[in-house]
Design an enzyme around this catalytic site. Structure first.
Site, PDB file in Angstrom:
ATOM      1  N   CYS A  13       2.669  38.304  29.702  1.00  0.00           N
ATOM      2  CA  CYS A  13       2.644  38.795  28.322  1.00  0.00           C
ATOM      3  C   CYS A  13       2.603  40.318  28.367  1.00  0.00           C
ATOM      4  CB  CYS A  13       1.428  38.257  27.592  1.00  0.00           C
ATOM      5  SG  CYS A  13      -0.095  38.935  28.223  1.00  0.00           S
ATOM      6  N   HIS A  39      -4.450  36.167  36.553  1.00  0.00           N
ATOM      7  CA  HIS A  39      -4.911  34.998  37.313  1.00  0.00           C
ATOM      8  C   HIS A  39      -3.732  34.351  38.003  1.00  0.00           C
ATOM      9  CE1 HIS A  39      -8.997  35.185  35.839  1.00  0.00           C
ATOM     10  NE2 HIS A  39      -8.482  35.505  34.655  1.00  0.00           N
ATOM     11  N   CYS A  95      -6.175  45.061  26.513  1.00  0.00           N
ATOM     12  CA  CYS A  95      -5.036  44.729  25.649  1.00  0.00           C
ATOM     13  C   CYS A  95      -5.338  45.175  24.211  1.00  0.00           C
ATOM     14  CB  CYS A  95      -4.779  43.224  25.685  1.00  0.00           C
ATOM     15  SG  CYS A  95      -3.488  42.737  24.538  1.00  0.00           S
ATOM     16  N   HIS A 123     -15.410  33.034  29.688  1.00  0.00           N
ATOM     17  CA  HIS A 123     -14.206  33.854  29.858  1.00  0.00           C
ATOM     18  C   HIS A 123     -14.575  35.339  29.780  1.00  0.00           C
ATOM     19  CE1 HIS A 123     -10.230  35.567  29.044  1.00  0.00           C
ATOM     20  NE2 HIS A 123      -9.747  34.456  29.612  1.00  0.00           N
ATOM     21  N   GLU A 125     -13.118  37.902  28.662  1.00  0.00           N
ATOM     22  CA  GLU A 125     -12.878  38.564  27.366  1.00  0.00           C
ATOM     23  C   GLU A 125     -14.040  38.291  26.418  1.00  0.00           C
ATOM     24  OE1 GLU A 125      -9.143  37.649  25.209  1.00  0.00           O
ATOM     25  OE2 GLU A 125     -10.381  37.769  23.393  1.00  0.00           O
ATOM     26  N   CYS A 190      -4.044  36.053  19.700  1.00  0.00           N
ATOM     27  CA  CYS A 190      -2.958  37.037  19.740  1.00  0.00           C
ATOM     28  C   CYS A 190      -1.606  36.387  19.481  1.00  0.00           C
ATOM     29  CB  CYS A 190      -2.971  37.826  21.041  1.00  0.00           C
ATOM     30  SG  CYS A 190      -2.003  37.098  22.344  1.00  0.00           S
ATOM     31  N   SER A 218      -6.131  30.385  35.482  1.00  0.00           N
ATOM     32  CA  SER A 218      -5.706  31.119  34.281  1.00  0.00           C
ATOM     33  C   SER A 218      -6.007  30.285  33.040  1.00  0.00           C
ATOM     34  CB  SER A 218      -4.201  31.412  34.367  1.00  0.00           C
ATOM     35  OG  SER A 218      -3.700  31.696  33.088  1.00  0.00           O
TER      36      SER A 218
HETATM   37  S1  SF4 Z   1      -4.415  39.292  24.221  1.00  0.00           S
HETATM   38 FE1  SF4 Z   1      -2.451  38.339  24.319  1.00  0.00          FE
HETATM   39  S2  SF4 Z   1      -1.072  39.952  24.829  1.00  0.00           S
HETATM   40 FE2  SF4 Z   1      -3.092  40.677  25.280  1.00  0.00          FE
HETATM   41  S3  SF4 Z   1      -3.407  40.184  27.372  1.00  0.00           S
HETATM   42 FE3  SF4 Z   1      -4.207  38.518  26.256  1.00  0.00          FE
HETATM   43  S4  SF4 Z   1      -2.537  37.104  26.110  1.00  0.00           S
HETATM   44 FE4  SF4 Z   1      -1.694  39.008  26.737  1.00  0.00          FE
END
Ligand code: SF4
Length: 759
Positions: A13, A39, A95, A123, A125, A190, A218
């Site tokens: 991506c 990943h 991102c 995760h 994030e 996203c 992943s």
């Molecule tokens: S938020 Fe979406 S575009 Fe950004 S890294 Fe994750 S999957 Fe990729």
């Protein structure tokens, strides 16, 4: 022959690709990656080869200098602080979509909201995002949503992990919407993830088997596997081409291929290449390209099936070409902002494929450009323009150009312009020129009726007013340079007709309103004269089925049809004459609605009054038997004038029924013997010349009979033969004769009609 369908958004991506680019171009060495950027073993190996080392948070205490790359997942503010403290160059590859989530959480946290993150609590994030909230809960399933207690006094803000399953997130959100009173929702999955998941779903519906290329570590890859498994029972997570060999695809005809956001393009190509060597597969051809690019994968699958005869075995270049939409200069593309800086905004979009786009600051707006006016996620449409800024990594776009063209198109669409017809296209329509535009009028849009093909030539040289028709191709993907317009003369004619109709309608409404006002004024001016029972002069203005309109002192009144004549069923024109003045009596005044009703007949003699004058008692009349009933016969003397001959007055002989001597249609001579209460009674027997001596005998008999009865009895009682039964009364009431006759009969019957006494 097997068919292979490759998802358009398979592979890296934009967020991960950007992080890789930043890591590989870092200048301060050594380069350390704070966690795996992608990943995927292949990507990690490539980074290692380039001298990038993967470190963990605990390692930060031991390092100094060089650079540290924050991966696309982002980190918490606490970790940022720590990174700054070690003096290394920080390369922030968070991102933009994740950054936006951080901004939302920071903003709402500042307002005192509690934060709900819909995502996987383990995760990276989610762990990073949690760091921006003072009070936070992570929900990863409907079950956990149900098991969590929410304080009903608290305000909550909900965000989603950017790569979470959209379907799963929606289920959780729906539940929470009904559970939490004060809940603000920001669906932050996203754009890329949504596209990828939607494609995976369509692909798995269309195929017998689906291969998902990526690593089991992943998160987004495993989610793609889960989504595909919901639609297809042959879904395989494969790391590389070697894994494909272990899968038995002999029974499978249509194979779908997709890949996670961490899977590099080379790996996808390797897998496809291996498959085309092992199996005879058909890949989407270039002819299908446009359809595929604008239609869902399922539709693309149908296209491939239909085009089987022209399918061919393709090279890897063909595969690459078939998996991306051809970007053409002048093409319109819908995009979403992923980053903005002083130079302009960086965008991604479905039609841009794997490349991102760039819109320079001066091509965004006529006003002052401010990067903060274009936050991440802002969507707009732009036009692909030649790349003159030297940055070939991005597709050059122009938003202002799109806005200008849009404005011009709108102006054309809204306006009607004159077109000189230059050419007739056989069985097609007409062609003309408007500036640099070629204008086409389809044959069905020339006139209100369809113009015959042989008549098309007669339009050449003529000038027609035309209107641009909406672009059926839609906005996305259509070229603004096409300089072709489809227009319609028929639409102009329809619009003219409609305008004329509306104008007439408006004028009529205005006239009606004016008349209404005038009517009210006249009514008010004559209010004292409009009283029930007042006799007024009226001029007949017009007739309607239900009566006549009569002008009284200039005010329109209605004389209902039933109030025009005593005789039923008479038309207004049979009684009155238009333009003539008559006297009417007012029978009803509705001052609230300005309505006055009149009667003409109330001032006219009733038919029996006329009959009484014309046929006084003793007159011998000739008439026709109209109806026969048990107790007598109805005789029509003239239209509207009828009389009853009672059975006892038909003959000197005693009759069982009037039908013994009479039948309908017989012409009879009768004597008018009474108008009791204005009702006419007749006697046939009294109209006949008595036989000589019979009159005296009869007179003597009558005298004897009268003398034999007491005075009171003679005055008040009927003779036995004249008694009218209840049944007979009903017959009279139901008898379909004129009102006057019915009244005559009823009156005679109910008042104890005694013909012999009346004489
Ligand atoms: S938020 Fe979406 S575009 Fe950004 S890294 Fe994750 S999957 Fe990729």
């Amino acid at each position: 022959m097997k068919t292979l369908l490759l998802a358009k958004h398979a592979g890296l991506c934009s967020g991960v690709e950007r992080a890789l680019t930043l890591a590989l171009s870092a200048k301060s060495k050594p380069v350390r990656l704070l966690g795996n950027i992608a990943h995927n073993e292949r990507v990690i190996a490539k980074l290692r080869e380039a001298g990038c080392a993967v470190i963990e948070e605990k390692d930060l205490d031991t390092i100094r200098g060089g650079s540290v790359v924050i991966r696309a997942h982002g980190v918490s503010p606490k970790l940022y602080k720590k990174l700054h403290s070690i003096g290394a160059e920080i390369i922030d590859a968070t991102c933009p979509f994740v950054k936006k989530i951080h901004d939302i959480v920071t903003e709402y946290n500042g307002k005192g909201y509690s934060v709900i993150i819909v995502g996987d609590p383990t995760h990276p994030e989610v762990i990073g995002t949690k760091g921006y909230a003072d009070d936070c809960v992570v929900i990863d399933s409907l079950e956990s949503a149900k098991n969590t207690t929410f304080d009903e006094k608290k305000q909550y803000i909900l965000v989603c992990q950017s790569t979470f399953s959209e379907n799963k997130a929606n289920i959780i959100i729906n539940h929470l919407k009904n559970t939490i009173k004060l809940l603000a929702i920001k669906q932050t999955i996203c754009y890329t993830t949504k596209e990828r998941q939607a494609e995976a779903k369509s692909l798995s519906c269309a195929c017998d088997a689906v291969l998902v290329i990526g690593s089991s570590s992943s998160s987004n890859t495993t989610k793609l596997v889960d989504i595909c498994k919901e639609q297809c029972n042959k879904v395989y997570l494969i790391r590389d081409a070697e894994d494909v060999k272990a899968i038995d695809l002999t029974e499978v005809q249509k194979i779908g291929v997709t890949a996670g956001a961490s899977t590099p393009k080379e790996l996808i190509m390797e897998v496809l290449s291996g498959m085309s060597n092992e199996n005879e597969v058909t890949l989407p051809t270039k002819e299908n390209e446009t359809t595929e690019a604008t239609a869902p994968v399922t539709a693309a699958a149908e296209e491939v099936k239909e085009s089987k005869p022209t399918s061919k075995k393709m090279t890897m270049d063909d595969v690459m070409a078939s998996t991306s939409f051809e970007i053409r200069e002048g093409m319109r593309v819908k995009v979403s902002v992923i980053r903005s800086d002083e130079t302009g905004v960086y965008v991604s979009g479905l039609k841009l494929g794997k490349k991102d786009g760039f819109v320079a600051a001066d091509r965004l707006t006529d006003g002052e450009y401010k990067p903060e006016d274009y936050p991440v996620g802002t969507e707009f449409t732009a036009v692909v323009v030649p790349n003159t800024n030297g940055n070939k990594d991005y597709i050059a776009l122009d938003k202002k150009k799109f806005d200008e063209v849009e404005e011009m198109d709108k102006a054309l669409l809204d306006s009607v312009f004159e077109l000189k017809i230059d050419k007739a296209v056989d069985k097609g329509g007409l062609l003309g020129k408007k500036g640099s535009y070629t204008v086409f009028i389809p044959v069905s849009h020339i006139e209100l009726h369809r113009v015959a093909d042989e008549d098309l030539q007669s339009y050449v040289g003529k000038k027609l007013l035309v209107k641009k028709l909406p672009d059926k191709k839609g906005e996305e993907g259509a070229e603004v340079k096409r300089h072709r317009i489809v227009a319609s003369h028929k639409e102009v004619l329809i619009a003219e007709k409609k305008a004329a109709r509306e104008k007439a309608e408006k004028e009529w409404q205005e006239k009606k309103a004016r008349e209404e006002e005038e009517k009210k004024a006249i009514f008010e001016a004559n209010r004292d004269r409009f009283e029930v029972n007042n006799v007024v002069p009226g001029v007949v203005k017009r007739f309607a089925d239900f009566g006549a309109f009569v002008s009284v002192y200039g005010f329109d009144c209605l004389a209902p049809k039933t109030e025009l004549s005593w005789t039923k069923g008479v038309a207004p024109a049979d009684v009155l004459e238009i333009g003539k003045e008559y006297e009417f009596v007012i029978i009803k005044v509705d001052a609230e609605n300005y309505k006055v009703s009149l009667s003409y007949r109330l001032l006219q003699k009733r038919p029996y009054e006329i009959a009484q004058e014309k046929y006084p008692v003793g007159t011998i009349v000739t008439g026709t038997v109209q109806t026969i009933v048990n107790f007598g016969a109805f005789i029509s003397i003239e239209p509207g004038v009828d009389g009853l001959v009672h059975v006892s007055n038909i003959s000197d002989k005693r009759l069982n029924s009037p039908a013994d001597v009479l039948k309908v249609g017989d012409e009879v001579t009768a004597k008018v013997i009474s108008f009791v209460d204005n009702r006419m009674a007749l006697s046939i027997k009294d109209a006949q010349e008595p036989a000589e001596g019979a009159a005296e005998a009869k007179e003597g008999e009558k005298r004897v009979r009268n003398n034999a009865r007491p005075q009171q009895e003679r005055k008040g009682k009927k003779s036995a033969g004249d008694e009218i039964s209840k049944e007979e009364q009903e017959i009279v009431q139901n008898f379909g004769t004129t009102e006057s006759v019915q009244n005559n009969i009823l009156g005679d019957l109910l008042k104890g009609f005694t013909p012999s006494d009346e004489k």
